[in-house]
Design a protein around this motif. Structure first.
Motif, mmCIF file in Angstrom:
data_model
loop_
_atom_site.group_PDB
_atom_site.id
_atom_site.type_symbol
_atom_site.label_atom_id
_atom_site.label_comp_id
_atom_site.label_asym_id
_atom_site.label_seq_id
_atom_site.Cartn_x
_atom_site.Cartn_y
_atom_site.Cartn_z
ATOM 1 N N GLY A 57 5.754 -9.209 17.514
ATOM 2 C CA GLY A 57 6.370 -8.420 16.453
ATOM 3 C C GLY A 57 6.255 -9.099 15.096
ATOM 4 O O GLY A 57 5.973 -8.451 14.084
ATOM 5 N N ARG A 60 2.654 -8.799 13.875
ATOM 6 C CA ARG A 60 2.357 -7.460 13.366
ATOM 7 C C ARG A 60 2.997 -7.229 11.989
ATOM 8 O O ARG A 60 2.381 -6.650 11.100
ATOM 9 N N GLU A 61 4.248 -7.697 11.819
ATOM 10 C CA GLU A 61 4.908 -7.574 10.512
ATOM 11 C C GLU A 61 4.152 -8.351 9.438
ATOM 12 O O GLU A 61 3.963 -7.857 8.324
ATOM 13 N N GLU A 64 1.033 -6.472 8.511
ATOM 14 C CA GLU A 64 1.327 -5.296 7.686
ATOM 15 C C GLU A 64 1.561 -5.707 6.230
ATOM 16 O O GLU A 64 1.076 -5.046 5.311
ATOM 17 N N SER A 76 -4.562 -0.973 11.450
ATOM 18 C CA SER A 76 -3.146 -1.248 11.206
ATOM 19 C C SER A 76 -2.689 -2.325 12.192
ATOM 20 O O SER A 76 -3.450 -2.756 13.068
ATOM 21 N N ALA A 77 -1.457 -2.734 12.062
ATOM 22 C CA ALA A 77 -0.920 -3.799 12.915
ATOM 23 C C ALA A 77 -0.950 -3.406 14.392
ATOM 24 O O ALA A 77 -1.146 -4.264 15.254
ATOM 25 N N LYS A 78 -0.781 -2.132 14.686
ATOM 26 C CA LYS A 78 -0.782 -1.717 16.099
ATOM 27 C C LYS A 78 -2.177 -1.799 16.721
ATOM 28 O O LYS A 78 -2.312 -1.779 17.941
ATOM 29 N N ASP A 79 -3.220 -1.928 15.903
ATOM 30 C CA ASP A 79 -4.585 -2.052 16.404
ATOM 31 C C ASP A 79 -4.958 -3.488 16.764
ATOM 32 O O ASP A 79 -6.044 -3.722 17.293
ATOM 33 N N ASP A 81 -4.849 -7.043 18.787
ATOM 34 C CA ASP A 81 -4.553 -7.629 20.097
ATOM 35 C C ASP A 81 -4.052 -9.036 19.833
ATOM 36 O O ASP A 81 -4.757 -9.850 19.235
#
Length: 117
Positions: A57, A60-61, A64, A76-79, A81
């Motif tokens: 988390g 990812r933050e 972003e 984006s961050a969800k892409d 690994d």
């Protein structure tokens, strides 16, 4: 005795000119995709160094925030690994980029990288 001429003909010059124009147009259209790729790669390397002991988390933050600052919109961050290899945090990504060259001819480039290479 025969007199032979050597050199480039008008048709040869036209063909060479057309080839040069096609290569130049292709280069101008492809270069931004590579610039964008290197920007994303630089961002994930920086995020991996910044958040070496962080959670997924937090990674990812951090990405972003970096993507907003660096104007990264291709992923984006969800892409991302996010994995651990030993004690090292490894962030990787992969995405295809379609570039329309002209008419109905496009080029697809599959970009992929990770923070440890």
């Amino acid at each position: 005795m025969m007199n032979t001429q050597r050199g480039i003909t008008l048709i040869g010059m036209l063909i060479a000119g057309i080839v040069i124009v096609i290569v130049a147009i292709g280069g101008l259209k492809i270069a931004p995709a590579y610039i964008e790729y290197f920007k994303v790669k630089k961002a994930i390397v920086g995020v991996a160094q910044m958040t070496s002991g962080g959670t997924v988390g937090q990674v990812r933050e951090a990405f972003e925030r970096r993507a907003t600052i660096d104007d990264i919109d291709v992923i984006s961050a969800k892409d991302l690994d996010v994995t651990k290899e030993g004690n090292e945090l490894v962030i990787s990504f992969a995405y295809p980029k379609r570039i329309s060259l002209f008419s109905n001819i496009s080029l697809v480039i599959d970009f992929a990288a990770s923070s440890n290479n």
